[in-house]
Design a protein around this motif. Structure first.
Motif, mmCIF file in Angstrom:
data_model
loop_
_atom_site.group_PDB
_atom_site.id
_atom_site.type_symbol
_atom_site.label_atom_id
_atom_site.label_comp_id
_atom_site.label_asym_id
_atom_site.label_seq_id
_atom_site.Cartn_x
_atom_site.Cartn_y
_atom_site.Cartn_z
ATOM 1 N N SER A 1 13.019 6.573 48.906
ATOM 2 C CA SER A 1 12.667 7.988 49.048
ATOM 3 C C SER A 1 13.573 8.870 48.196
ATOM 4 O O SER A 1 14.768 8.611 48.091
ATOM 5 C CB SER A 1 12.785 8.430 50.513
ATOM 6 N N SER A 2 12.971 9.930 47.644
ATOM 7 C CA SER A 2 13.725 10.911 46.871
ATOM 8 C C SER A 2 13.028 12.254 46.982
ATOM 9 O O SER A 2 11.801 12.323 47.170
ATOM 10 C CB SER A 2 13.812 10.490 45.403
ATOM 11 N N ASP A 3 13.788 13.327 46.845
ATOM 12 C CA ASP A 3 13.188 14.667 46.870
ATOM 13 C C ASP A 3 12.784 15.133 45.472
ATOM 14 O O ASP A 3 12.409 16.284 45.280
ATOM 15 C CB ASP A 3 14.144 15.669 47.523
ATOM 16 N N GLN A 4 12.849 14.209 44.488
ATOM 17 C CA GLN A 4 12.447 14.558 43.118
ATOM 18 C C GLN A 4 11.304 13.655 42.656
ATOM 19 O O GLN A 4 11.323 13.124 41.546
ATOM 20 C CB GLN A 4 13.642 14.432 42.166
ATOM 21 N N ARG A 5 10.311 13.530 43.508
ATOM 22 C CA ARG A 5 9.235 12.570 43.222
ATOM 23 C C ARG A 5 8.440 12.940 41.967
ATOM 24 O O ARG A 5 8.019 12.056 41.211
ATOM 25 C CB ARG A 5 8.325 12.391 44.424
ATOM 26 N N MET A 6 8.193 14.249 41.722
ATOM 27 C CA MET A 6 7.454 14.614 40.515
ATOM 28 C C MET A 6 8.228 14.216 39.262
ATOM 29 O O MET A 6 7.667 13.678 38.301
ATOM 30 C CB MET A 6 7.138 16.107 40.485
ATOM 31 N N LYS A 7 9.524 14.433 39.297
ATOM 32 C CA LYS A 7 10.331 14.084 38.131
ATOM 33 C C LYS A 7 10.330 12.578 37.900
ATOM 34 O O LYS A 7 10.159 12.110 36.761
ATOM 35 C CB LYS A 7 11.758 14.587 38.317
ATOM 36 N N TYR A 8 10.528 11.812 38.967
ATOM 37 C CA TYR A 8 10.703 10.367 38.812
ATOM 38 C C TYR A 8 9.395 9.599 38.643
ATOM 39 O O TYR A 8 9.396 8.501 38.094
ATOM 40 C CB TYR A 8 11.454 9.818 40.013
ATOM 41 N N PHE A 9 8.283 10.178 39.096
ATOM 42 C CA PHE A 9 7.033 9.422 39.080
ATOM 43 C C PHE A 9 6.128 9.753 37.900
ATOM 44 O O PHE A 9 5.067 9.155 37.746
ATOM 45 C CB PHE A 9 6.257 9.658 40.381
ATOM 46 N N THR A 10 6.518 10.696 37.046
ATOM 47 C CA THR A 10 5.658 11.085 35.931
ATOM 48 C C THR A 10 6.221 10.571 34.605
ATOM 49 O O THR A 10 7.412 10.701 34.331
ATOM 50 C CB THR A 10 5.516 12.620 35.875
ATOM 51 N N PRO A 11 5.366 9.991 33.766
ATOM 52 C CA PRO A 11 5.854 9.360 32.525
ATOM 53 C C PRO A 11 6.076 10.321 31.374
ATOM 54 O O PRO A 11 6.696 9.937 30.375
ATOM 55 C CB PRO A 11 4.734 8.367 32.188
ATOM 56 N N THR A 12 5.561 11.540 31.492
ATOM 57 C CA THR A 12 5.743 12.510 30.412
ATOM 58 C C THR A 12 6.207 13.844 30.975
ATOM 59 O O THR A 12 5.949 14.169 32.136
ATOM 60 C CB THR A 12 4.424 12.739 29.639
ATOM 61 N N GLN A 13 6.878 14.613 30.130
ATOM 62 C CA GLN A 13 7.315 15.950 30.513
ATOM 63 C C GLN A 13 6.281 16.962 30.019
ATOM 64 O O GLN A 13 5.863 16.911 28.866
ATOM 65 C CB GLN A 13 8.676 16.262 29.895
ATOM 66 N N ILE A 14 5.867 17.870 30.905
ATOM 67 C CA ILE A 14 4.911 18.898 30.505
ATOM 68 C C ILE A 14 5.557 20.279 30.683
ATOM 69 O O ILE A 14 6.471 20.453 31.495
ATOM 70 C CB ILE A 14 3.594 18.809 31.296
ATOM 71 N N ASP A 15 5.083 21.243 29.917
ATOM 72 C CA ASP A 15 5.709 22.560 29.882
ATOM 73 C C ASP A 15 5.767 23.217 31.256
ATOM 74 O O ASP A 15 6.763 23.862 31.604
ATOM 75 C CB ASP A 15 4.950 23.482 28.909
ATOM 76 N N LYS A 16 4.712 23.063 32.037
ATOM 77 C CA LYS A 16 4.653 23.714 33.342
ATOM 78 C C LYS A 16 5.762 23.233 34.259
ATOM 79 O O LYS A 16 6.255 23.975 35.117
ATOM 80 C CB LYS A 16 3.289 23.470 33.973
ATOM 81 N N PHE A 17 6.154 21.970 34.085
ATOM 82 C CA PHE A 17 7.212 21.383 34.918
ATOM 83 C C PHE A 17 8.281 20.783 33.998
ATOM 84 O O PHE A 17 8.659 19.622 34.132
ATOM 85 C CB PHE A 17 6.634 20.308 35.843
ATOM 86 N N LYS A 18 8.770 21.596 33.097
ATOM 87 C CA LYS A 18 9.671 21.112 32.046
ATOM 88 C C LYS A 18 10.917 20.439 32.607
ATOM 89 O O LYS A 18 11.374 19.416 32.077
ATOM 90 C CB LYS A 18 10.066 22.275 31.125
ATOM 91 N N ASP A 19 11.488 20.987 33.671
ATOM 92 C CA ASP A 19 12.740 20.436 34.211
ATOM 93 C C ASP A 19 12.520 19.480 35.381
ATOM 94 O O ASP A 19 13.485 18.995 35.962
ATOM 95 C CB ASP A 19 13.657 21.582 34.656
ATOM 96 N N SER A 20 11.275 19.249 35.732
ATOM 97 C CA SER A 20 11.019 18.402 36.905
ATOM 98 C C SER A 20 9.889 17.416 36.652
ATOM 99 O O SER A 20 9.088 17.120 37.538
ATOM 100 C CB SER A 20 10.681 19.280 38.120
ATOM 101 N N SER A 21 9.842 16.859 35.451
ATOM 102 C CA SER A 21 8.834 15.848 35.132
ATOM 103 C C SER A 21 9.356 14.949 34.018
ATOM 104 O O SER A 21 10.349 15.245 33.362
ATOM 105 C CB SER A 21 7.511 16.510 34.708
ATOM 106 N N GLY A 22 8.674 13.826 33.838
ATOM 107 C CA GLY A 22 8.966 12.960 32.696
ATOM 108 C C GLY A 22 10.058 11.927 32.893
ATOM 109 O O GLY A 22 10.519 11.323 31.925
ATOM 110 N N GLY A 23 10.451 11.660 34.142
ATOM 111 C CA GLY A 23 11.554 10.722 34.360
ATOM 112 C C GLY A 23 11.146 9.327 34.770
ATOM 113 O O GLY A 23 11.974 8.561 35.289
ATOM 114 N N ALA A 24 9.899 8.934 34.548
ATOM 115 C CA ALA A 24 9.416 7.637 35.020
ATOM 116 C C ALA A 24 10.189 6.453 34.435
ATOM 117 O O ALA A 24 10.501 5.490 35.136
ATOM 118 C CB ALA A 24 7.925 7.483 34.724
#
Length: 384
Positions: free
Chosen positions: A88-111
Motif C-alpha cells: 500500500s502507498s498513498d502515491q498510487r497514481m505516481k507509482y502505477f502510471t508508466p508515463t508522466q502527463i501535464d495534468k499530473f506532472k508531479d504525481s505520475s510516471g513512476g511505474a
C-alpha cells in the motif's frame, strides 16, 4: 457423502494463518511502503519448505479478500499455497502510471521505479525474512491493473505471472496499448502467464481494453498461440455482471483458477499413487517454468482421497511422506492415523494419533477436539 463430510474437516486448515504488518523503506522510491504479509497455516509445519509469493497492490483494500481466497483455493489443491503480500502507498497514481502527463506532472510516471522497488527491494527483503521460493505473482486492479499490465509487457520482469483486473489502459491516450506493439514481440527473461479481465465499465476503459486484446491477438495469436507463445501465455475474461468496484473479488479468483488450470493432480475422486502424483508435477514444471514441490495441503488432499477410495496403501504412503516433509502438522499426522486405521494397521494408527495429539496440544490447534476424538476411538479399538 461420507467422503465429502470427512474431507470438509481435514481440508479446512488454511483459514487459520498468520498475518504480519510492517513498513519497508525504499531507497529507490525514497518512500515508506506499508506491507501486510499473510503466511499459510502450514508455514509452521516445516522448517525448510519454501512458498511462492503473491504481491497484491492496493493492499489496504484488496489484500484481505485475496489472501482468504488463496487460502481457500490452496486448501483444496486448486492452486499452490502461497505467501500473500499486500502493498500500500498513498502515491498510487505516481507509482502505477508508466508515463508522466501535464495534468499530473508531479504525481505520475513512476511505474518503472515502482517495478524496480518490487523486484529489487521488496522481493529480496521478503526472501531474507520468510521462506520464499523463486515463483512470484503480481495482481492489481484499475490503475494498479495498468501497472501490472506494464510489468507483464516488460521483457526483463522477474515475475512469473501477472493479473490485471479492469486495467486503466486508457491512461495517456492508450499509451501502453500502443507501446505493446513494440514490447510484446521482445525476447523475455523468462516465461510469463498473464490474466486480464474487464467488468461492465463503459467508454474509454472498455475501448482501451478491447484494443489491448486485439494487440495481443495480432501479436501473439488468440490465447497464447504464435511466435512468442513459449514466453508469454495470456488469458482474458469479461465479467459483465460485475462493476468496477466489485470485480476484484471475482476477478482474482478466476485469475488464479485460470493461471493454474489443470494444476490439481486429483480434482475429483479418481486417485493416484505417490509416484504418479510426483510424475504429474514433474510434467507441470515444463508448463510453469518452475517445479512446484508437493505442499502440505496436497499431501492431505491426495492421501485422504486415496484412503477413502479404498486405496489405503496409497493413502498411507502419501500421508507418511507428508509427515516427513511437514513434521509439525497435526492434521497430517491425524490423517495418517486415519489411513493406517483403515489399512488395518492399528498400532501404527495409534502412534500417528499420539503424535497428532501432542502437536495439537502444543499449538492449541483449532482441531484439538476432533483429534482427541480419533485418539479415543483408536484406543477403544485396541482394548477390544
Amino acid at each position: 457423502m461420507r467422503l465429502v463430510l470427512v474431507l470438509m474437516f481435514f481440508f479446512s486448515t488454511a483459514v487459520f494463518a498468520q498475518t504480519d504488518k510492517t513498513v519497508i523503506h525504499s531507497e529507490i522510491l525514497n518512500d515508506d511502503i506499508n506491507l501486510q504479509i499473510h503466511l499459510p497455516d502450514t508455514y509452521a509445519h516445516s522448517n525448510d519448505f519454501n512458498y511462492p509469493v503473491l504481491i497484491v497492490l492496493d493492499g489496504s483494500t484488496q489484500f484481505e479478500h485475496v489472501a482468504a481466497n488463496v487460502g481457500f483455493l490452496s486448501t483444496y489443491a486448486i492452486i499452490p499455497e502461497m505467501i500473500t503480500v499486500g502493498v500500500s502507498s498513498d502515491q498510487r497514481m505516481k507509482y502505477f502510471t508508466p508515463t508522466q502527463i501535464d495534468k499530473f506532472k508531479d504525481s505520475s510516471g513512476g511505474a518503472e521505479q515502482f517495478r524496480q522497488f518490487l523486484e529489487q527491494e521488496l522481493l529480496s527483503t521478503l526472501g531474507k525474512k520468510y521462506r520464499t521460493s523463486d515463483y512470484q505473482i503480481l495482481t492489481g486492479h484499475s490503475l494498479a491493473g495498468l501497472f501490472t499490465s506494464y510489468v507483464a509487457m516488460t521483457p526483463n520482469s522477474q515475475f512469473d505471472a501477472v493479473i490485471s483486473i479492469s486495467p486503466s489502459l486508457w491512461w495517456d491516450s492508450n499509451w501502453l496499448v500502443l507501446k505493446s506493439a513494440e514490447l510484446l514481440p521482445a525476447k523475455r527473461a523468462k516465461p510469463l502467464r498473464w490474466f486480464l479481465s474487464m467488468a461492465s465499465e463503459p467508454n474509454d476503459m472498455a475501448s482501451a481494453f478491447a484494443a489491448q486484446i486485439k494487440q495481443l491477438q495480432d501479436g501473439l495469436g488468440a490465447n497464447s498461440t504464435g511466435n512468442a507463445s513459449k514466453q508469454l501465455h495470456w488469458f482474458y475474461k469479461h465479467f459483465p455482471d460485475e462493476t468496477h468496484d466489485s470485480t476484484p473479488l471475482v476477478g482474482n479468483i478466476e485469475a488464479l483458477k485460470t493461471l493454474f488450470a489443470g494444476w490439481n493432480a486429483v480434482p475429483e475422486i479418481a486417485v493416484m499413487p505417490l509416484k504418479d502424483i510426483k510424475h504429474f508435477y514433474r510434467q507441470k514444471s515444463a508448463e510453469f517454468g518452475y517445479e512446484f514441490p508437493l505442499f502440505a495441503q496436497q499431501y492431505n488432499v491426495y492421501g485422504l482421497k486415496a484412503t477413502y477410495e479404498q486405496k489405503t496403501a496409497w493413502g498411507v504412503e502419501i500421508l507418511a511422506e507428508g509427515t516427513r516433509a511437514f513434521p509439525y502438522s497435526e492434521v497430517l499426522w491425524d490423517s495418517l492415523a486415519t489411513a493406517y486405521d483403515l489399512d488395518g494397521q492399528l498400532e501404527q494408527a495409534i502412534q500417528a494419533s499420539d503424535k497428532a495429539v501432542l502437536l495439537a496440544k502444543q499449538t492449541d490447534s483449532v482441531f484439538l477436539n476432533e483429534i482427541l476424538s480419533q485418539a479415543k476411538r483408536l484406543q477403544s479399538q485396541a482394548k477390544k
